[in-house]
Write a protein that holds these residues in place. Sequence first.
Motif, mmCIF file in Angstrom:
data_model
loop_
_atom_site.group_PDB
_atom_site.id
_atom_site.type_symbol
_atom_site.label_atom_id
_atom_site.label_comp_id
_atom_site.label_asym_id
_atom_site.label_seq_id
_atom_site.Cartn_x
_atom_site.Cartn_y
_atom_site.Cartn_z
ATOM 1 N N LEU A 10 0.816 -1.210 0.000
ATOM 2 C CA LEU A 10 0.000 0.000 0.000
ATOM 3 C C LEU A 10 0.854 1.267 0.000
ATOM 4 C CD1 LEU A 10 -2.786 1.219 0.036
ATOM 5 C CD2 LEU A 10 -2.770 1.074 2.534
ATOM 6 N N LEU A 11 1.832 1.357 0.916
ATOM 7 C CA LEU A 11 2.634 2.577 1.008
ATOM 8 C C LEU A 11 3.440 2.835 -0.257
ATOM 9 C CD1 LEU A 11 3.573 4.976 2.655
ATOM 10 C CD2 LEU A 11 5.324 3.519 3.692
ATOM 11 N N LEU A 32 2.700 1.978 -3.261
ATOM 12 C CA LEU A 32 1.750 2.393 -4.293
ATOM 13 C C LEU A 32 1.269 3.822 -4.060
ATOM 14 C CD1 LEU A 32 -0.376 -0.849 -4.790
ATOM 15 C CD2 LEU A 32 1.318 0.128 -6.349
ATOM 16 N N VAL A 33 1.074 4.194 -2.788
ATOM 17 C CA VAL A 33 0.691 5.575 -2.485
ATOM 18 C C VAL A 33 1.779 6.537 -2.955
ATOM 19 C CG1 VAL A 33 0.307 7.209 -0.603
ATOM 20 C CG2 VAL A 33 -0.856 5.007 -0.587
ATOM 21 N N LEU A 34 3.040 6.192 -2.686
ATOM 22 C CA LEU A 34 4.143 7.043 -3.146
ATOM 23 C C LEU A 34 4.170 7.117 -4.669
ATOM 24 C CD1 LEU A 34 6.965 5.893 -0.690
ATOM 25 C CD2 LEU A 34 5.832 8.122 -0.731
ATOM 26 N N LEU A 45 1.605 6.761 -6.792
ATOM 27 C CA LEU A 45 0.496 7.601 -7.257
ATOM 28 C C LEU A 45 0.746 9.075 -6.945
ATOM 29 C CD1 LEU A 45 -2.518 5.329 -6.232
ATOM 30 C CD2 LEU A 45 -1.557 5.668 -8.518
ATOM 31 N N LEU A 46 1.321 9.342 -5.758
ATOM 32 C CA LEU A 46 1.650 10.722 -5.416
ATOM 33 C C LEU A 46 2.653 11.292 -6.407
ATOM 34 C CD1 LEU A 46 1.574 13.167 -3.498
ATOM 35 C CD2 LEU A 46 3.356 12.041 -2.132
ATOM 36 N N TRP A 78 0.980 12.209 -9.625
ATOM 37 C CA TRP A 78 0.238 13.464 -9.454
ATOM 38 C C TRP A 78 1.193 14.654 -9.460
ATOM 39 C CZ3 TRP A 78 -1.424 15.926 -4.354
ATOM 40 C CH2 TRP A 78 -2.307 16.993 -4.586
ATOM 41 N N GLY A 80 8.856 4.798 -5.572
ATOM 42 C CA GLY A 80 7.639 4.071 -5.221
ATOM 43 C C GLY A 80 7.470 2.819 -6.049
ATOM 44 N N SER A 131 12.047 8.166 -2.413
ATOM 45 C CA SER A 131 10.743 8.625 -2.883
ATOM 46 C C SER A 131 10.116 9.601 -1.889
ATOM 47 C CB SER A 131 9.824 7.417 -3.092
ATOM 48 O OG SER A 131 8.560 7.807 -3.561
#
Length: 705
Positions: free
Chosen positions: A2-3, A5-7, A9-10, A13, A99, A152
């Motif tokens: 999860l973490l 993948l969050v990085l 996606l961030l 963005w 990430g 990251s």
Amino acid sequence: MLLPLVLLLLGLWEVQRGADDHAAFEAEQQRLAGLVTQMEARAPRDGRFDPRLQFRYEGRTYGGPLALDKAREARDEAGFLATLMDWRRLLPPVVVAGGALAAALSLLVLLAGAVLGRLGRASRDALVRGFSLMRRLLPATLSLQILAATASFVAAVTFEAAALLQGGFDGGALKLLAIAVVAVGAVVFVAGSTVLGLRRALGAFEPDPLPIIGRTVTPEQAPGLWRLLEGLAARLGALKPEAVVVGLTEGFFVSAGPAVLEPGGAQVTGRILYLPLPYLALMRGDEVAAIIGHELAHYAGGDTTYSQRFLPIYAGVERSLDAVAEGHQGSLGLLGPSLRLGVFVMERFHLAVRHWSRTREFAADAAGAGVTSVDASARALLRTGAVGPRIFETLQAAADAPDAAPPDLVAAALDRAIAQGLDDPAAHWQEEQAHPTDTHPPTRERVAALGRAIDADLLAAAGAVPPPHALGQLAAYFADPAGLSRAATDDFLAALRARDAAYRAHLEATAAEVGTEERVLRANYRSRGIALAAGGGLFAVIAFAIAVFGVPGISPKDNSVVLAIALGFAVLLGGAGALILRRGEPVTLILSPEGLKAPGLDRTIPWDAIADLDMTFNQTGILTRLLLPPEADWPLRSPGRHGIKLDAKRRIVTLPIGLPRGMKPQDFAELIGRYQMAAQARRLLAETEAGAPRSSSDPQRAEAS
């Protein structure tokens, strides 16, 4: 997963935001550059004031030559920000790459752990090969994942921090920048420390020799036993043991690694079979043969060699987990994925090892039944649980009073079994038999795997009290059973006395560590005061330089804000430093062998009266909370301002303590721990001298102490 993948996606963005911000500031710079060019063309050459020449900047409208100056200033600032945004665009790809790499490594370890676990349950050789490879690659993989996630995170935080500069150098932006710098520094430090710890986890592991209280018996000393071993080994197609060790503790087991015999410290290597004399006396001959057949079957299946092979794997993976767990708390969650991956790998390994452990135990039970009978093997499994408590009670009584112990503890165990009877075997069939290195399935499952139903006849036979002449069956194994039993008793008692002597020496050394004099701790405020005063002076110099020369590239308004902030820090830090230096180094705590005394309390709190102690380290020192039991005397607050809090309802005393002079937080915690251990050591020594019951460890496991 999860973490990372969050990085990822961030970062994606931020890629878009970075491009948009750069385009916006690039367009703004070009617009202002064109506007400046137009204003320069319209401005009077003789410098006269032209009211038509106007420029609005930061909410104010400027006219004449000042308008042109402000337009140039705005153009230069926009150029600086455009350049900054251009460099800022390099950060999101780092966020994305870090990430993505961390996520890919997580997926790789998850798949590898799952596949190796499945392959390991199909083949023991595949289990050892696969997890040996994992043991070598896991530290490097976790290190790479930690570095990728850290890079990251740092890039993401730096990208967001750079956006704060768009609004100028106001107080809020500076605070957020400071928070970002602290967070980045903490994460980088923890990540670096963890990677170094993982590097150390790659070191070689050599298992310690297995400690056993016992002595070897040769074919001359145990002719009947060695004939039995040779016959069983031949029927099983198994290797014979290279050494047979007998003693009073433990159950039956085999080992293929190094062992050390106590007392005396004799070294034994190779294939070792350990036999407990009390069980040999209290169990029937076919039951003993079934158990020995079971143990020799482990040699036939290569189980002992296999156990020795996976010990270094366990150690390597566990050390990797320890290294990651050590830094997890201060990593802002970045080390969480690596820690969970390591735990997942260990769980897959545990499941595969447990599978083979159960499989091989069932196979060894079947082998033991094959050289005797199913009834004998089932009876042996149940009877070990029935006779075990009588043996334990006998050895525990000797451990509590070694000087009063009988000269033959094997005979004493038989006498106790006859006098008290055996335990009900059904009360122990859910237990797992003790073993120094391996695990066993519950007894009930093992009997069921033999195909024997546990009925009343089997339980009655397993729980039958041994006859008074049961010691005579030892003569079938040993040339001098009585002498060997007495020698084993002497070994056991000598090991206990040696352990007690070492334990007493340890207590005396622990009690002597703190001495007998009081130790006065003073707060280390002087260095902090000097540092704060120096920081205040530095900000004063900075403020003076700003007032005289200004800050290049920013507006007068921002220049005034920066000047005010610098002056504020100068006054704040300088005043705080002067106040701290004025306080000097007051007494914060007085430690003595009896207890601790803090200014503000009317009495000393004895060490033995502290049920629990908790410390929290902060910027001002150490917040220490003491939990006192209901029977302890409750202290009162003495006059003066000391910051002490007394919660009589919850029985908690809170002491705010400045970090003592010359100590780090860990040093202070260790010092308090030494005083507590010294007080406990003195209490245990006093109890020993008064003849209080010994707080000894399990005598069945005495050799592990």
